[in-house]
Design a protein around this motif. Sequence first.
Motif, short mmCIF file in Angstrom:
data_model
loop_
_atom_site.label_atom_id
_atom_site.label_comp_id
_atom_site.label_asym_id
_atom_site.label_seq_id
_atom_site.Cartn_x
_atom_site.Cartn_y
_atom_site.Cartn_z
N LEU A 1 0.83 -1.21 0.00
CA LEU A 1 0.00 0.00 0.00
C LEU A 1 0.87 1.25 0.00
CD1 LEU A 1 -2.90 1.18 0.40
CD2 LEU A 1 -2.42 1.17 2.83
N VAL A 2 1.87 1.28 0.90
CA VAL A 2 2.73 2.46 0.98
C VAL A 2 3.51 2.63 -0.33
CG1 VAL A 2 4.62 3.54 2.21
CG2 VAL A 2 2.90 2.26 3.46
N LEU A 3 4.02 1.51 -0.87
CA LEU A 3 4.79 1.59 -2.11
C LEU A 3 3.95 2.18 -3.23
CD1 LEU A 3 7.12 -0.11 -0.98
CD2 LEU A 3 7.13 -1.32 -3.14
N VAL A 4 2.67 1.71 -3.33
CA VAL A 4 1.82 2.19 -4.42
C VAL A 4 1.52 3.67 -4.25
CG1 VAL A 4 -0.50 2.00 -5.36
CG2 VAL A 4 0.85 -0.05 -4.98
N VAL A 5 1.24 4.10 -3.02
CA VAL A 5 0.95 5.52 -2.80
C VAL A 5 2.16 6.37 -3.18
CG1 VAL A 5 0.50 7.25 -1.03
CG2 VAL A 5 -0.76 5.12 -1.00
N VAL A 6 3.35 5.98 -2.70
CA VAL A 6 4.55 6.77 -3.00
C VAL A 6 4.81 6.78 -4.50
CG1 VAL A 6 7.02 6.99 -2.62
CG2 VAL A 6 5.54 6.33 -0.74
N ALA A 7 4.71 5.59 -5.14
CA ALA A 7 4.99 5.51 -6.57
C ALA A 7 4.01 6.36 -7.36
CB ALA A 7 4.92 4.07 -7.04
#
Lengths: 219, 202
Positions: free
Chosen positions: A148-154
Amino acid sequence: MAEKEALFSKKNKKLITDPLNFNNPVTIQVLGICSALAVTVQMDNALIMSFAVLFVLVIGNLTVSLMRNMIPSRIKIIVQLVIVASLVIIVDQVLQAFVYDVSKQLSVFVGLIITNCIIMGRLEAFALGNKPWASIMDGVGNGLGYGLVLVVVAFFKEVFGSGTLTIPGMGKLQIIPEAIYEMGYEDNGLMLLPPSSLIIVAIYIWIQKKNNPELIESH
Amino acid sequence: MELFNLFIKSAFAENMVFTFFFGMCSYLAVSKTVKTAVGLGAAVIFVLGITVPVNYLLQTYILADGALSWLGPDYAELDLSFLSFIMFIAVIAAMVQLVEMVVEKFAPALYGALGIFLPLIAVNCAILGGSLFMQQKNFAHVGEATVYGLGSGFGWFLAIVLIAAIREKIRYSDVPAPLRGVGMAFILTGLMGLAFLGFLGF
């Protein structure tokens, strides 16, 4: 333990939903930051990295949980490292065989899943003391929380840094329309550089803690 | 001179923390006071300076494509590079254990200072990251690999000591409540990273 617990009992569901919000592995437990920040320049890298971590986490948790009564505590770190390293080798070989471009872009970060603290942390803190099914749930939960965090940052990095979104199977999609570029808008190249992911994660933490005041630290 | 350049490049332009985010977990967890930060930083320099050259020898004489040709022509076609992850991590875990025992026996004072940090280091991504980058860089000889290990370790040391010093002071500032602790550490690292981009010529 006379009664058998239901597969998706309240407790097991909590194991999945907790890491998505107020026990998020990246923003609250502060684990696995290195890869979370470094592979987020394009959406497809972030998605594939999340799947790789999810896979290693679930299978690793399951394996360690099955072996938890056989591992002597003195050498448990080495045993865990060997299990994780073998799983990562599988992931690396699969990536090289099927998505060679992405594998080249992720470069050393696939190998670094071995020392991703989320994996060691969950093996140590959860799988060593819990039954296999609960450990799988915990692995899925934490893997999704990480993703989830990776997708938001990306998402923010790619949209504001290059105006596109790269989704596996659909290629590069132009998100910011040409008309806006013609009016003088320019991509913010800084968003593609490493420091901006730190700032995005910090803002994520800010919003998350604002909504869950009990998580606020006293310095 | 070449070696000096390599040292400066690996410590500043390719700083482990600010350009690759290696070892962020312990970087954020152990940077609350300067004293512990210095201890962990020194342990990282020490272990990187040992494991990178050892893994370099392992890579050149055993794992790389055709590296086994010194055993005879039959072995010249072997490519064991898929084993590198597991071999590197085994070397790192074993070296950390060995270093811990040697330091405890021969330098009790140093052990007192570094002791508790050494086990943490086996799972620090900066250490494995150093070896994996070494694999990509194709160094000419073991001296370059050693200098690269020491240089990246020094860069990491610098980063953690700097942030610890800032975090010691920021305790007296009025940080917005939700950002206290980790949140502020992220922002600080981001700003320091911007400064370090200067070494890359931005």
